[in-house]
Design a protein around this motif. Structure first.
Motif, PDB file in Angstrom:
ATOM      1  N   ALA A  68     -11.127   8.407  12.013  1.00 37.16           N
ATOM      2  CA  ALA A  68     -10.921   8.396  13.465  1.00 37.16           C
ATOM      3  C   ALA A  68     -11.957   7.498  14.130  1.00 37.16           C
ATOM      4  O   ALA A  68     -13.091   7.384  13.655  1.00 37.16           O
ATOM      5  N   VAL A  69     -11.540   6.865  15.235  1.00 35.79           N
ATOM      6  CA  VAL A  69     -12.482   6.110  16.076  1.00 35.79           C
ATOM      7  C   VAL A  69     -12.463   6.707  17.483  1.00 35.79           C
ATOM      8  O   VAL A  69     -11.511   7.374  17.873  1.00 35.79           O
ATOM      9  N   ASP A  70     -13.548   6.445  18.237  1.00 40.30           N
ATOM     10  CA  ASP A  70     -13.712   7.050  19.559  1.00 40.30           C
ATOM     11  C   ASP A  70     -12.991   6.315  20.670  1.00 40.30           C
ATOM     12  O   ASP A  70     -12.864   6.845  21.768  1.00 40.30           O
ATOM     13  N   ASN A  71     -12.565   5.072  20.421  1.00 39.05           N
ATOM     14  CA  ASN A  71     -11.878   4.359  21.499  1.00 39.05           C
ATOM     15  C   ASN A  71     -10.847   3.397  20.921  1.00 39.05           C
ATOM     16  O   ASN A  71     -10.961   2.923  19.792  1.00 39.05           O
ATOM     17  N   ALA A  72      -9.831   3.134  21.752  1.00 43.22           N
ATOM     18  CA  ALA A  72      -8.686   2.332  21.301  1.00 43.22           C
ATOM     19  C   ALA A  72      -9.061   0.872  21.061  1.00 43.22           C
ATOM     20  O   ALA A  72      -8.392   0.180  20.291  1.00 43.22           O
ATOM     21  N   GLU A  73     -10.142   0.393  21.707  1.00 40.01           N
ATOM     22  CA  GLU A  73     -10.550  -1.011  21.497  1.00 40.01           C
ATOM     23  C   GLU A  73     -10.921  -1.258  20.036  1.00 40.01           C
ATOM     24  O   GLU A  73     -10.732  -2.354  19.514  1.00 40.01           O
ATOM     25  N   ASP A  74     -11.472  -0.235  19.389  1.00 42.01           N
ATOM     26  CA  ASP A  74     -11.814  -0.379  17.967  1.00 42.01           C
ATOM     27  C   ASP A  74     -10.565  -0.678  17.137  1.00 42.01           C
ATOM     28  O   ASP A  74     -10.623  -1.427  16.155  1.00 42.01           O
ATOM     29  N   LEU A  75      -9.439  -0.095  17.535  1.00 39.59           N
ATOM     30  CA  LEU A  75      -8.195  -0.356  16.799  1.00 39.59           C
ATOM     31  C   LEU A  75      -7.767  -1.811  16.994  1.00 39.59           C
ATOM     32  O   LEU A  75      -7.307  -2.463  16.048  1.00 39.59           O
ATOM     33  N   ASP A  76      -7.918  -2.322  18.212  1.00 32.90           N
ATOM     34  CA  ASP A  76      -7.585  -3.735  18.466  1.00 32.90           C
ATOM     35  C   ASP A  76      -8.418  -4.640  17.570  1.00 32.90           C
ATOM     36  O   ASP A  76      -7.917  -5.587  16.961  1.00 32.90           O
ATOM     37  N   LEU A  81      -8.042  -8.039  11.639  1.00 33.85           N
ATOM     38  CA  LEU A  81      -8.527  -8.350  10.285  1.00 33.85           C
ATOM     39  C   LEU A  81      -7.376  -8.853   9.413  1.00 33.85           C
ATOM     40  O   LEU A  81      -6.229  -8.427   9.595  1.00 33.85           O
ATOM     41  N   PRO A  82      -7.679  -9.732   8.447  1.00 32.21           N
ATOM     42  CA  PRO A  82      -6.629 -10.197   7.544  1.00 32.21           C
ATOM     43  C   PRO A  82      -5.986  -9.006   6.817  1.00 32.21           C
ATOM     44  O   PRO A  82      -6.702  -8.138   6.310  1.00 32.21           O
ATOM     45  N   GLY A  83      -4.675  -8.957   6.797  1.00 32.39           N
ATOM     46  CA  GLY A  83      -3.972  -7.904   6.067  1.00 32.39           C
ATOM     47  C   GLY A  83      -3.792  -6.609   6.834  1.00 32.39           C
ATOM     48  O   GLY A  83      -3.126  -5.686   6.351  1.00 32.39           O
ATOM     49  N   ALA A  84      -4.390  -6.506   8.040  1.00 30.17           N
ATOM     50  CA  ALA A  84      -4.270  -5.265   8.824  1.00 30.17           C
ATOM     51  C   ALA A  84      -2.900  -5.192   9.491  1.00 30.17           C
ATOM     52  O   ALA A  84      -2.294  -6.219   9.789  1.00 30.17           O
ATOM     53  N   SER A  85      -2.449  -3.963   9.737  1.00 30.56           N
ATOM     54  CA  SER A  85      -1.217  -3.791  10.527  1.00 30.56           C
ATOM     55  C   SER A  85      -1.560  -4.031  11.995  1.00 30.56           C
ATOM     56  O   SER A  85      -2.727  -4.077  12.380  1.00 30.56           O
ATOM     57  N   LYS A  86      -0.533  -4.150  12.816  1.00 31.01           N
ATOM     58  CA  LYS A  86      -0.737  -4.119  14.265  1.00 31.01           C
ATOM     59  C   LYS A  86      -1.140  -2.689  14.640  1.00 31.01           C
ATOM     60  O   LYS A  86      -1.007  -1.771  13.838  1.00 31.01           O
ATOM     61  N   VAL A  87      -1.602  -2.501  15.887  1.00 31.87           N
ATOM     62  CA  VAL A  87      -1.808  -1.144  16.386  1.00 31.87           C
ATOM     63  C   VAL A  87      -0.421  -0.531  16.573  1.00 31.87           C
ATOM     64  O   VAL A  87       0.422  -1.108  17.251  1.00 31.87           O
TER      65      VAL A  87
END
Ligand SMILES: [Fe+2]
Length: 313
Positions: A68-76, A81-87
């Protein structure tokens, strides 16, 4: 600088062929059903997390770790990152947002934010007295009832890896994990790497992710916190009485300092009850030790071959 700093281990996702049997084991282990759909089972502890464990139906397989992360910006940030899914929106009970990553061993890492919170479950507890704090339950009678342990929360996961330096670098650089303890062999190779969350001045468990060098990548175990030593002992007797397989315990760990008890589910996923962990914050400088004779603690059962060699794909 890491890309983000994970706030917590959110859940573990596995797949097994029988959800009814999985739910029975989970309840016997001390988790509580949060939800169940036609495809998956969601189990919670007593804490405010909607779920801490997900079981999908199908051939047994370790599917993912969730952080888990504390804020949605971390997901953005992570989604670039290479190979990451979209949010993406999580189309499961509890909802929330997610980015899916792949670690160097090929495991899926789901980083999540905004999953629903739930009302904590209150349990009747009898405080423990000791010699310096001997009046914690002054004036009351402690009548303990037999039954399963009560899982409070998810604590840590352990991955066996043939690529420990790469895995360690990835988790530290991507999720901001910090080194707490490391055991290094005679040739300088790292055998065990205990890593904790970086929540700044806030104290966290000694480890949220242990990486263990081994020939085959896989999940060694997943660990849940219980109330105290009574709760852990009650859980032990309960699982033993039902005929489940004990893997290692009860004992006291050297690394992390907790009292532990390890059990197998019917598909050889290993789960730990623990209590009384070391707690460190970001100021703590990690400790590196040379080869140790064994990982046996000051008391309790000696480590088993089954525990040391276990890695579930
Ligand atoms: Fe553990």
């Amino acid at each position: 600088m890491p890309i983000i700093r994970a706030a917590d281990l959110a859940y573990v996702r596995v797949r097994v062929p029988d959800l009814d049997r999985a739910e029975t084991f989970m309840q016997d282990f001390g988790l509580v059903r949060a939800d169940r759909t036609g495809q998956a089972l969601y189990m919670r502890g007593a804490g405010p997390d909607h779920h801490v464990h997900i079981t999908e139906e199908g051939p047994a397989k370790f599917l993912a770790l969730g952080f888990a992360v504390d804020n949605a910006e971390d997901l953005d940030c992570l989604s670039r990152l290479p190979g990451a899914s979209k949010v993406e929106r999580i189309e499961e009970p509890g909802g929330g947002l997610r980015v899916r990553l792949t670690d160097p061993d090929g495991h899926t890492v789901e980083v999540v934010h905004g999953i629903a919170r739930v009302e904590p479950i209150q349990h009747v507890r009898h405080p423990l007295n000791d010699a310096t704090e001997g009046l914690r339950r002054a004036g009351t009678l402690a009548r303990h009832e037999r039954g399963c342990a009560n899982v409070l929360r998810l604590g840590h996961a352990v991955l066996v890896t043939p690529e420990l330096p790469r895995m360690r670098a990835w988790y530290r650089e991507t999720l901001g994990l910090l080194m707490s303890d490391e055991i290094v062999g005679p040739g300088g190779e790292v055998g065990l790497s205990f890593n904790r969350l970086d929540r700044g001045a806030e104290f966290v468990d000694h480890h949220v992710l242990l990486l263990q060098a081994g020939p085959k990548a896989g999940l060694n175990h997943v660990a849940f916190e219980v109330h105290d030593v009574d709760d852990l002992m009650l859980g032990h007797e309960h699982l033993q009485g039902l005929g489940y397989e004990s893997v290692w315990g009860i004992g006291r760990h050297v690394y992390g300092g907790q009292i532990f008890d390890y059990w197998m589910d019917p598909w050889e996923f290993m789960y730990e009850h623990w209590t009384d962990s070391d707690r460190l914050n970001a100021e703590f400088r990690g400790v590196t030790e040379g080869t140790v004779e064994s990982i046996n603690g000051p008391w309790g059962q000696q480590v088993t071959h089954r525990f040391l060699t276990h890695a579930h794909e």
